[in-house]
Enzyme design. Structure first.
Site, PDB file in Angstrom:
ATOM      1  N   HIS A  76     -22.598   7.261  10.533  1.00 36.68           N
ATOM      2  CA  HIS A  76     -22.473   6.670   9.191  1.00 36.68           C
ATOM      3  C   HIS A  76     -23.363   7.475   8.253  1.00 36.68           C
ATOM      4  O   HIS A  76     -24.559   7.189   8.094  1.00 36.68           O
ATOM      5  CB  HIS A  76     -22.892   5.196   9.245  1.00 36.68           C
ATOM      6  CG  HIS A  76     -22.674   4.461   7.956  1.00 36.68           C
ATOM      7  ND1 HIS A  76     -22.451   3.098   7.896  1.00 36.68           N
ATOM      8  CD2 HIS A  76     -22.636   4.891   6.658  1.00 36.68           C
ATOM      9  CE1 HIS A  76     -22.307   2.729   6.636  1.00 36.68           C
ATOM     10  NE2 HIS A  76     -22.417   3.797   5.862  1.00 36.68           N
ATOM     11  N   HIS A 123     -22.946   9.656   4.499  1.00 37.70           N
ATOM     12  CA  HIS A 123     -22.180  10.171   3.355  1.00 37.70           C
ATOM     13  C   HIS A 123     -22.783  11.514   2.977  1.00 37.70           C
ATOM     14  O   HIS A 123     -23.956  11.572   2.598  1.00 37.70           O
ATOM     15  CB  HIS A 123     -22.282   9.200   2.173  1.00 37.70           C
ATOM     16  CG  HIS A 123     -21.820   7.810   2.508  1.00 37.70           C
ATOM     17  ND1 HIS A 123     -20.539   7.379   2.260  1.00 37.70           N
ATOM     18  CD2 HIS A 123     -22.457   6.765   3.097  1.00 37.70           C
ATOM     19  CE1 HIS A 123     -20.409   6.121   2.667  1.00 37.70           C
ATOM     20  NE2 HIS A 123     -21.556   5.727   3.186  1.00 37.70           N
ATOM     21  N   HIS A 158     -16.235   0.425   5.619  1.00 36.51           N
ATOM     22  CA  HIS A 158     -17.424  -0.365   5.310  1.00 36.51           C
ATOM     23  C   HIS A 158     -16.970  -1.821   5.140  1.00 36.51           C
ATOM     24  O   HIS A 158     -15.985  -2.090   4.431  1.00 36.51           O
ATOM     25  CB  HIS A 158     -18.046   0.075   3.987  1.00 36.51           C
ATOM     26  CG  HIS A 158     -18.813   1.361   4.033  1.00 36.51           C
ATOM     27  ND1 HIS A 158     -18.303   2.514   4.536  1.00 36.51           N
ATOM     28  CD2 HIS A 158     -20.088   1.649   3.620  1.00 36.51           C
ATOM     29  CE1 HIS A 158     -19.232   3.475   4.432  1.00 36.51           C
ATOM     30  NE2 HIS A 158     -20.312   2.976   3.878  1.00 36.51           N
ATOM     31  N   GLU A 167     -21.390  -5.306   4.279  1.00 37.49           N
ATOM     32  CA  GLU A 167     -22.670  -4.763   3.794  1.00 37.49           C
ATOM     33  C   GLU A 167     -23.184  -5.747   2.739  1.00 37.49           C
ATOM     34  O   GLU A 167     -24.137  -6.477   2.988  1.00 37.49           O
ATOM     35  CB  GLU A 167     -22.471  -3.359   3.205  1.00 37.49           C
ATOM     36  CG  GLU A 167     -23.766  -2.734   2.677  1.00 37.49           C
ATOM     37  CD  GLU A 167     -23.555  -1.378   1.967  1.00 37.49           C
ATOM     38  OE1 GLU A 167     -22.415  -1.090   1.550  1.00 37.49           O
ATOM     39  OE2 GLU A 167     -24.544  -0.631   1.814  1.00 37.49           O
ATOM     40  N   ASP A 214     -26.821   6.569   6.492  1.00 34.55           N
ATOM     41  CA  ASP A 214     -26.078   6.217   5.272  1.00 34.55           C
ATOM     42  C   ASP A 214     -26.224   7.308   4.197  1.00 34.55           C
ATOM     43  O   ASP A 214     -25.393   8.200   4.117  1.00 34.55           O
ATOM     44  CB  ASP A 214     -26.519   4.845   4.759  1.00 34.55           C
ATOM     45  CG  ASP A 214     -25.428   4.115   3.982  1.00 34.55           C
ATOM     46  OD1 ASP A 214     -24.297   4.637   3.890  1.00 34.55           O
ATOM     47  OD2 ASP A 214     -25.697   3.002   3.466  1.00 34.55           O
ATOM     48  N   ASP A 215     -27.270   7.205   3.382  1.00 33.49           N
ATOM     49  CA  ASP A 215     -27.519   8.169   2.297  1.00 33.49           C
ATOM     50  C   ASP A 215     -28.987   8.587   2.360  1.00 33.49           C
ATOM     51  O   ASP A 215     -29.807   8.164   1.546  1.00 33.49           O
ATOM     52  CB  ASP A 215     -27.203   7.515   0.941  1.00 33.49           C
ATOM     53  CG  ASP A 215     -25.764   7.050   0.870  1.00 33.49           C
ATOM     54  OD1 ASP A 215     -24.882   7.896   0.689  1.00 33.49           O
ATOM     55  OD2 ASP A 215     -25.532   5.838   1.031  1.00 33.49           O
TER      56      ASP A 215
HETATM   57  N1  ADE Z   1     -21.204   5.138  -0.672  1.00 38.14           N
HETATM   58  C1  ADE Z   1     -22.309   5.780  -0.318  1.00 38.14           C
HETATM   59  N2  ADE Z   1     -23.148   4.947   0.319  1.00 38.14           N
HETATM   60  C2  ADE Z   1     -22.540   3.744   0.382  1.00 38.14           C
HETATM   61  C3  ADE Z   1     -22.889   2.481   0.919  1.00 38.14           C
HETATM   62  N3  ADE Z   1     -24.047   2.251   1.535  1.00 38.14           N
HETATM   63  N4  ADE Z   1     -22.017   1.475   0.778  1.00 38.14           N
HETATM   64  C4  ADE Z   1     -20.869   1.671   0.145  1.00 38.14           C
HETATM   65  N5  ADE Z   1     -20.495   2.829  -0.376  1.00 38.14           N
HETATM   66  C5  ADE Z   1     -21.324   3.868  -0.259  1.00 38.14           C
HETATM   67 ZN    ZN Z   2     -22.224   3.881   3.826  1.00 34.45          ZN
END
Ligand code: ADE
Ligand code: ZN
Length: 331
Positions: free
Chosen positions: A9, A11, A189, A192, A270-271
């Protein structure tokens, strides 16, 4: 040596570190609305998912050429490898680039330049997963899948991301049906910020094989029982959950209870440029804050490879799993 793991996971646009953002901005003649990296980092105080997404989409303005996407992916793979990532299944958001006049070809070929030599350069095998932006229309998702057709030899699956609440999975039934017919793997997703019903819908309507986040399943015992029974992988992102205020503190994260319940959890970043850490940092953080045992950490690493889309390279999965079993935790 860090614990070997797969990142499921991630991005790629969320790996854009401030230093690289300014470097690409200078190269491309783009002006960022922040004077320097320090002040940009100060903008990383998020209230929720949307407040993060606003900055995430804004900074993408610096990504213009194939070379930019290559540099982005190379920088990520370098960092991931240093933290024990042996396999990475990487999301990208083509609609966010197409809307700025950057073509599908530029994005996919640029990423592919880095990914195609990653095993050799970084010791990291990779897959690409094309995500649809759920706050855009179903028609736009269909057009995006159509635009990706010439590149399907480089794309393993489809996902669904961006602002969750108000955009339930069923909105994307048709594009997921088309993706399945094209032989693409399916993830989304769900749960969340959105309710547990979105997780059920992603499973029933979109036919997803993994749920990204899936955190709010804990509110629905019947759903938990189903996910346990089917061994549906959840790609959890603990540091992301804290930064986007889905949980108050890491110590409040339900990961230990979810593992205790028998859910097939994985830990991901994630990011990472925005949320304070890469895959290994997430593992370290949950070990410290939640007191996870070495056996639990090994289970998380094992799950990451079992949940990965390595069906076409089972011998690679077997090798990675053997590395996990042979791993000796530092005393
Ligand atoms: N795009 C990038 N990170 C995300 C996240 N945590 N949830 C939804 N969309 C995303
Ligand atoms: Zn994500």
């Amino acid at each position: 040596m860090p614990l070997p793991k797969a990142e499921l996971h991630l991005h790629i646009e969320g790996t854009l570190e401030p230093e690289l953002a300014f470097e690409l901005a200078a190269r491309n003649g783009v002006t960022l609305p922040y004077p320097d990296t320090e002040q940009l980092r100060e903008a990383y105080a998020f209230d929720d998912l949307q407040s993060f997404l606003n900055l995430y989409y804004e900074l993408m303005a610096v990504l213009i050429t194939e070379q930019d996407f290559e540099a982005l992916a190379d920088a990520y793979l370098t960092r991931a490898a240093a933290q024990g990532v042996r396999h990475a299944e990487i999301f990208f958001d083509p609609q966010a680039h197409l809307a700025r006049g950057v073509s599908m070809e530029t994005v996919v070929e640029g990423l592919w330049r880095a990914l195609s030599r990653s095993e050799e350069t970084h010791g990291v095998s990779t897959r690409l997963i094309l995500c649809f932006l759920r706050d855009q229309s179903a028609r736009s998702a269909l057009e995006t899948l159509a635009a990706a057709k010439p590149y399907l030899d480089r794309i393993t699956g489809v996902g669904l991301d961006s602002a969750e609440v108000g955009h339930p999975p069923a909105k994307f039934r048709e594009v997921y049906e088309q993706a399945a017919a094209l032989g693409l793997r399916r993830v989304a997703h769900a749960g969340e910020e959105g309710p547990p019903e979105y997780i059920t819908e992603a499973l029933d309507v979109l036919g997803v094989e993994r749920v990204d986040h899936g955190l709010r399943c804990v509110e629905d015992p019947a759903l938990v029982a189903r996910l346990v029974r089917d061994r549906t992988p959840l790609t959890l992102c603990p540091l992301s959950n804290v930064r986007l205020r889905t949980v108050d503190t890491l110590a409040d994260h339900p990961l230990p209870a979810m593992l205790e319940a028998g859910l097939m959890c994985t830990v991901n970043s994630d990011d990472p440029a925005y949320f304070g850490g890469y895959a290994g940092d997430n593992f370290d953080a949950v070990r410290t804050a939640l007191g996870l045992t070495d056996d639990r950490l090994r289970e998380l690493a094992r799950n990451s490879f079992l949940a990965s889309f390595l069906e076409d390279e089972e011998e690679l999965r077997t090798r990675y799993l053997a590395e996990v079993e042979a791993y000796v935790f530092p005393a």
